[in-house]
Motif scaffolding. Structure first.
Motif, PDB file in Angstrom:
ATOM      1  N   UNK A 292      -2.822 -25.280  12.675  1.00 43.60           N
ATOM      2  CA  UNK A 292      -2.238 -24.703  13.876  1.00 43.60           C
ATOM      3  C   UNK A 292      -0.715 -24.761  13.858  1.00 43.60           C
ATOM      4  N   UNK A 293      -0.143 -25.924  13.509  1.00 40.81           N
ATOM      5  CA  UNK A 293       1.308 -26.035  13.399  1.00 40.81           C
ATOM      6  C   UNK A 293       1.621 -26.867  12.163  1.00 40.81           C
ATOM      7  N   UNK A 294       2.255 -26.246  11.183  1.00 36.41           N
ATOM      8  CA  UNK A 294       2.573 -26.892   9.917  1.00 36.41           C
ATOM      9  C   UNK A 294       4.078 -26.897   9.723  1.00 36.41           C
ATOM     10  N   UNK A 295       4.604 -28.061   9.280  1.00 36.57           N
ATOM     11  CA  UNK A 295       6.044 -28.189   9.088  1.00 36.57           C
ATOM     12  C   UNK A 295       6.311 -28.949   7.798  1.00 36.57           C
ATOM     13  N   UNK A 315     -12.951 -26.224  17.243  1.00 37.46           N
ATOM     14  CA  UNK A 315     -13.801 -27.292  16.733  1.00 37.46           C
ATOM     15  C   UNK A 315     -13.438 -27.771  15.346  1.00 37.46           C
ATOM     16  N   UNK A 316     -12.647 -27.011  14.599  1.00 36.06           N
ATOM     17  CA  UNK A 316     -12.245 -27.409  13.253  1.00 36.06           C
ATOM     18  C   UNK A 316     -10.759 -27.162  13.057  1.00 36.06           C
ATOM     19  N   UNK A 317     -10.252 -27.606  11.896  1.00 32.37           N
ATOM     20  CA  UNK A 317      -8.859 -27.347  11.547  1.00 32.37           C
ATOM     21  C   UNK A 317      -7.958 -28.545  11.762  1.00 32.37           C
ATOM     22  N   UNK A 318      -6.672 -28.378  11.435  1.00 36.19           N
ATOM     23  CA  UNK A 318      -5.648 -29.411  11.567  1.00 36.19           C
ATOM     24  C   UNK A 318      -4.686 -28.974  12.669  1.00 36.19           C
ATOM     25  N   UNK A 319      -4.421 -29.858  13.616  1.00 35.91           N
ATOM     26  CA  UNK A 319      -3.520 -29.527  14.709  1.00 35.91           C
ATOM     27  C   UNK A 319      -2.067 -29.524  14.282  1.00 35.91           C
ATOM     28  N   UNK A 320      -1.508 -30.710  14.015  1.00 36.19           N
ATOM     29  CA  UNK A 320      -0.129 -30.870  13.563  1.00 36.19           C
ATOM     30  C   UNK A 320      -0.160 -31.371  12.128  1.00 36.19           C
TER      31      UNK A 320
END
Length: 358
Positions: A292-295, A315-320
């Motif tokens: 969702x937000x990658x830095x 339900x899945x994935x990486x937030x920060x």
């Protein structure tokens, strides 16, 4: 009617030289009525070529083009409204660009003079032009694109670039422009693409745009140095919603992102000035995961604040996702972010320090 303008020239020693006069022509409005046939591009280009710096060219009606419209600098180009003026690419024209800056077409190593494009619709007619390029190509500094609708570009909707048509790179800068309040939909590639193979296209504003259903990224910036990327709504894209590289004193804030394939907001930091990523809303309503937000950090020590972002997954994935990339270290102040509906709320790589700030 011509006006005399008094120009007072002062030496660095504050000694006054004799006054000099010049007599520029008053700016004119040139109205070009289209006939909805493939002679329209010749008509438009002939009218533009006859204008002078400061003039405004008004496009009227429906225009059908099979040649690129050449945008001379120090002029404004507008339609009566998005619905009132539509420039459509003729079937089989397969134009590299529908409208383009003169410096892009002339392959010169310096940026074009400012242009303004507003209140017009550009129809790339993608289905009938499978080998076409971009709708609008800008290679002009201090330029403005506002209230423009771009739909159906075969490649990119709006491309702001440091390269010319034959790949000649700028040897100077291309700064201080505004891309505001536009709607870009159904581009085969990117909705808005900032292309910068050097370090020329900096310090612009990308505000209040709607980017929908791009084949790859919604908004992609090779160089985000000094940029303000704010209040854009990006949705239904086939790649990353907003990809912002080389942040340097940049602001990416208050954007609304829905339904992406790869990442919502992906950014990278330069190891010098600090940047701000704040108050973005990044959602997946159509299921699936992704980041969702990658830095990340490109070199040196990257510094940024990441605050007040709202992330909601399916339900899945990486937030920060805070990564080091090619840098030495990352110093992030990350606080007040709401992350729900993902597998991993926050992932932090070795070498990245995350605090709540002061």
């Amino acid at each position: 009617m011509r006006r005399l303008t008094l120009v007072l020239c002062l030496a660095l020693t504050m000694v006054a030289f004799p006054a000099a006069t010049s007599s520029p022509a008053e700016a004119e409005q040139v109205v070009v009525a289209c006939a909805d046939n493939t002679t329209d591009d010749e008509k438009l280009n002939t009218a533009i070529a006859a204008t002078s710096p400061g003039d405004e060219v008004v496009f009227e009606g429906r225009c059908l083009i099979d040649g690129t419209i050449r945008l001379l600098g120090e002029r404004a180009y507008r339609g009566h409204s998005r619905a009132g003026t539509v420039i459509r690419q003729a079937a089989g024209a397969n134009l590299p660009a529908m409208l383009a800056s003169d410096s892009y077409l002339d392959n010169v190593p310096y940026t074009g003079l400012p242009v303004t494009v507003e209140s017009v619709s550009l129809d790339g007619n993608r289905a009938a032009n499978p080998a076409a390029g971009d709708a609008l190509v800008l290679r002009s500094w201090q330029s403005v694109v506002e209230d423009v609708e771009i739909f159906g570009a075969n490649r990119h909707g709006l491309r702001l670039t440091n390269l010319s048509a034959n790949g000649t790179a700028l040897q100077n800068t291309q700064v201080n422009g505004r891309i505001v309040g536009n709607h870009v939909a159904e581009s085969g590639g990117r909705g808005i693409f900032v292309e910068d193979t050097g370090n020329s296209v900096t310090d612009w504003q990308l505000l209040d745009n709607w980017i929908a259903d791009s084949g790859s990224d919604g908004i992609a910036l090779d160089n985000t140095a000094g940029w303000m990327v704010q209040r854009n709504h990006v949705y239904g894209v086939g790649g990353t919603a907003i990809a912002a590289q080389r942040l340097f004193a940049s602001t990416v804030s208050d954007n609304y992102i829905e339904d992406f394939a790869t990442a919502g907001l992906q950014a990278s930091l330069q190891g010098d000035a600090a940047s701000t990523i704040a108050n973005n809303r990044i959602f997946r309503f159509n299921g699936g995961g992704g980041t969702f937000l990658s830095l990340g950090v490109n070199y040196g020590t990257g510094n940024a604040t990441v605050t007040g972002n709202a992330i909601r997954g399916g339900g899945t994935g990486i937030g920060l996702d805070y990564q080091l990339g090619g840098g030495i270290a990352g110093q992030l102040a990350s606080t007040g972010n709401l992350v729900t509906g993902v597998t991993t709320p926050r992932r932090v790589a070795a070498g990245v320090t995350v605090t709540a700030g002061l």
